[in-house]
Write a protein that holds these residues in place. Structure first.
Motif, short mmCIF file in Angstrom:
data_model
loop_
_atom_site.label_atom_id
_atom_site.label_comp_id
_atom_site.label_asym_id
_atom_site.label_seq_id
_atom_site.Cartn_x
_atom_site.Cartn_y
_atom_site.Cartn_z
N PRO A 16 1.11 -1.32 -0.27
CA PRO A 16 0.64 -0.07 -0.16
C PRO A 16 0.91 1.52 -0.13
O PRO A 16 1.84 1.19 0.35
N SER A 17 0.28 2.19 -0.50
CA SER A 17 0.48 3.16 -0.54
C SER A 17 -0.21 4.81 -0.52
O SER A 17 -0.99 4.10 -1.47
N THR A 31 3.47 8.28 -1.98
CA THR A 31 4.76 7.64 -3.03
C THR A 31 4.54 7.64 -4.52
O THR A 31 4.22 7.96 -5.42
N ARG A 72 7.07 -0.13 -5.76
CA ARG A 72 7.25 -0.67 -4.22
C ARG A 72 7.05 -2.40 -3.80
O ARG A 72 6.07 -2.95 -4.77
N HIS A 96 14.39 3.53 1.05
CA HIS A 96 12.51 4.22 0.37
C HIS A 96 14.03 5.83 -0.01
O HIS A 96 13.35 7.14 0.53
N GLN A 129 11.45 9.19 -0.69
CA GLN A 129 11.64 9.72 0.15
C GLN A 129 12.38 10.05 0.88
O GLN A 129 12.59 11.76 1.67
N PRO A 135 7.46 11.30 7.36
CA PRO A 135 6.98 10.80 6.55
C PRO A 135 6.30 10.64 5.77
O PRO A 135 5.44 10.71 5.07
N LEU A 136 5.12 10.31 6.88
CA LEU A 136 3.68 10.05 6.64
C LEU A 136 3.44 8.58 5.59
O LEU A 136 4.29 7.73 5.23
N PRO A 137 2.06 8.05 6.40
CA PRO A 137 1.21 8.25 7.36
C PRO A 137 1.74 7.97 8.65
O PRO A 137 2.13 7.16 8.85
#
Ligand code: CP
Length: 303
Positions: free
Chosen positions: A48-49, A52, A101, A129, A132, A262-264
């Motif tokens: 999930p993303s 990005t 990813r 990452h 990011q 970086p969230l979430p």
């Protein structure tokens, strides 16, 4: 043809050039509106993303290009057992560049070794990452003016947090950067990171006490406890709220502290912090699009 799997593949001067390009895109977006006309980005997201994937897609659209791909493994032929290598060879027939990813560390590297087009690692397991990190570097540069002579606190899940590992790799190359690692004992930085910092004599300390070090920080990089990397749900539940940043905890913080994430986020930063001028995490979200535009241009060798 070049891929980006690990931030260490980029020299300091290449990072400078990417950040300069991102800043130029921010200042002159119309100049870039057709740079990737006729080009296609494939977003292959096996995990999930929100930020990005959507920032890569927005980046390609804003460069005048097009996007294809999938947002979950179940809607691709990997659900039927197709290998990452075969997926990369297949997508090379349809697109000009891939952002991937994957939950398995090293999967984007395998893709890059089998694709005939550039592959960008959009996050592999708890490993790396790099885009990011470019987002974080652009944010620090815009907020602090540069990367030298700063104290950066990383707080939360430093064991599984791939954004932490990549950002340490990037920042350690600059002069007089001091790291403060704040985490529960169970979620300390991996041993390979600690040993590598020690052998290169990089200045760092480890602590469990965020408030004790708050006043020394120029950047505070909060992170989520990575539920998806835990083998034991009970352990996750015990550790998930180890650090919750509230306005009270910022009492001794510098007036120009940059609060990043970086969230979430889940609970790590109270929403009451969002209106604090030191909160930078939604600036990071926007910067992510611009720096990914710059990266796509670099890897496609578009001037
Ligand atoms: N920062 C980040 O990687 O966010 P997403 O998981 O939403 O892409």
């Amino acid at each position: 043809m070049r891929s980006l799997i690990d931030i260490a593949q980029l020299s300091i001067s290449e990072i400078d050039a990417l950040l300069e390009k991102a800043n130029d895109i921010i200042d002159n977006p119309s100049k870039y509106a057709e740079k990737c006309k006729g080009k296609k980005l494939a977003t292959l997201f096996f995990e999930p993303s929100t930020r990005t994937r959507l920032s890569f897609e927005a980046a390609m659209y804003e460069l005048g290009g097009n996007v294809l791909g999938f947002s979950e493994a179940q809607s691709s032929s990997s659900a039927k057992g197709e290998s990452v290598a075969d997926t990369a060879k297949t997508v090379s027939c349809y697109a000009d560049i891939i952002a991937m990813r994957h939950p398995k560390e090293g999967a984007p590297l395998v893709a890059s070794l089998n694709a005939s087009i550039p592959v960008i690692n959009a996050g592999d397991g708890g490993h790396n990452h790099p885009t990011q990190t470019l987002t974080d570097l652009l944010t620090i540069k815009r907020e602090k003016g540069g990367f030298e002579n700063i104290t950066v606190g990383f707080c939360g899940d430093l064991k599984f947090g791939r954004t932490v590992h990549s950002l340490i790799t990037a920042l350690r190359r600059y002069n007089n950067v001091k790291f403060i690692f704040i985490s529960p004992n169970e979620l300390k930085i991996p041993e390979y990171v600690r040993e590598s910092l020690k052998s290169d004599k990089v200045d760092f300390v480890e602590t469990t006490d965020l408030e004790a070090v708050m006043g020394t920080l120029d950047v505070l990089y909060m992170t989520r406890v990575q539920r998806e990397r835990f083998f034991n749900e009970e352990e996750y539940l015990r550790l998930k709220d180890s650090y919750i940043l509230t306005p009270e905890k910022l009492e001794n913080a510098k007036s120009d502290l940059s609060i990043m994430h970086p969230l979430p986020r889940v609970n790590e930063i109270s929403v009451a912090i969002d209106s604090d001028p030191r909160a930078c995490y939604f600036k990071q979200v926007l910067n992510g699009k611009y720096v990914r535009m710059a990266l796509i241009l670099m890897l496609l060798e578009v001037e």
